[in-house]
Design a protein around this motif. Sequence first.
Motif, PDB file in Angstrom:
ATOM      1  N   TRP A 178       0.828  -1.208   0.000  1.00  0.00           N
ATOM      2  CA  TRP A 178       0.000   0.000   0.000  1.00  0.00           C
ATOM      3  C   TRP A 178       0.860   1.255   0.000  1.00  0.00           C
ATOM      4  O   TRP A 178       0.562   2.220  -0.712  1.00  0.00           O
ATOM      5  N   ILE A 179       1.928   1.239   0.775  1.00  0.00           N
ATOM      6  CA  ILE A 179       2.843   2.386   0.809  1.00  0.00           C
ATOM      7  C   ILE A 179       3.467   2.591  -0.568  1.00  0.00           C
ATOM      8  O   ILE A 179       3.590   3.723  -1.043  1.00  0.00           O
ATOM      9  N   TRP A 184       1.654   9.488  -5.784  1.00  0.00           N
ATOM     10  CA  TRP A 184       2.137  10.838  -5.512  1.00  0.00           C
ATOM     11  C   TRP A 184       3.253  11.216  -6.480  1.00  0.00           C
ATOM     12  O   TRP A 184       3.268  12.323  -7.018  1.00  0.00           O
ATOM     13  N   PHE A 185       4.180  10.293  -6.705  1.00  0.00           N
ATOM     14  CA  PHE A 185       5.292  10.601  -7.599  1.00  0.00           C
ATOM     15  C   PHE A 185       4.814  10.868  -9.017  1.00  0.00           C
ATOM     16  O   PHE A 185       5.224  11.839  -9.649  1.00  0.00           O
ATOM     17  N   LEU A 216       3.716  11.687   0.795  1.00  0.00           N
ATOM     18  CA  LEU A 216       3.668  10.322   1.328  1.00  0.00           C
ATOM     19  C   LEU A 216       3.703  10.360   2.848  1.00  0.00           C
ATOM     20  O   LEU A 216       2.895   9.696   3.507  1.00  0.00           O
ATOM     21  N   TYR A 217       4.613  11.121   3.407  1.00  0.00           N
ATOM     22  CA  TYR A 217       4.730  11.231   4.858  1.00  0.00           C
ATOM     23  C   TYR A 217       3.427  11.734   5.470  1.00  0.00           C
ATOM     24  O   TYR A 217       2.915  11.170   6.438  1.00  0.00           O
ATOM     25  N   THR A 218       2.855  12.776   4.870  1.00  0.00           N
ATOM     26  CA  THR A 218       1.590  13.343   5.355  1.00  0.00           C
ATOM     27  C   THR A 218       0.466  12.316   5.250  1.00  0.00           C
ATOM     28  O   THR A 218      -0.330  12.158   6.179  1.00  0.00           O
ATOM     29  N   THR A 219       0.404  11.609   4.147  1.00  0.00           N
ATOM     30  CA  THR A 219      -0.634  10.589   3.949  1.00  0.00           C
ATOM     31  C   THR A 219      -0.518   9.490   5.001  1.00  0.00           C
ATOM     32  O   THR A 219      -1.523   9.053   5.570  1.00  0.00           O
ATOM     33  N   LEU A 220       0.697   9.042   5.259  1.00  0.00           N
ATOM     34  CA  LEU A 220       0.896   7.974   6.241  1.00  0.00           C
ATOM     35  C   LEU A 220       0.521   8.429   7.656  1.00  0.00           C
ATOM     36  O   LEU A 220      -0.018   7.643   8.437  1.00  0.00           O
TER      37      LEU A 220
END
Length: 163
Positions: free
Chosen positions: A106-107, A114-115, A153-157
């Motif tokens: 999933w990550i 995002w990329f 990604l960091y924010t989403t996680l």
Amino acid sequence: MKQIKEQCILLLATGLGIGYLPRAPGTFGSLLGPLLVMGLLCFNLTLPFYLLVAVVLFLVGVFICDRAAKILGLDDPGCIVFDEFTAFTVVMLPVLNRSIDGRFLWISLISFLWFRLFDIWKPWPVRYFDRIHGGWGIMADDYVAAIYAAICLYTTLILLGWF
């Protein structure tokens, strides 16, 4: 000998030939990114060493992409995807010290989305770096897009409660 060297450069630059796919070579090339990072994560690299690997891949990419573009006689050929998959070393920085578990798929998917968004959209300064000619431009725009993607990604996680 020169022909073998050029073929090796093209093989690396095109992600073992994935870049030659007729549609969306950058998208398919990006799929190699999470695999590359997963391989690196298996070594439990420290942050400084991981960043060194990312920088070395960038610098090697400048050479490989520049040579491949010259071999192909184009400024930024779509078949060159080395920049796409190596940029994932930056995209997935937020998960550097995490174990590879059931969430990794999933990550990887989230990081990929995002990329691709930032690589296609090319917000400032990605668009600026995209205008630079040669290997530096081929590599730099993707690595800057990767910085945006890593932040998202960091924010989403965090929002998913995975951090």
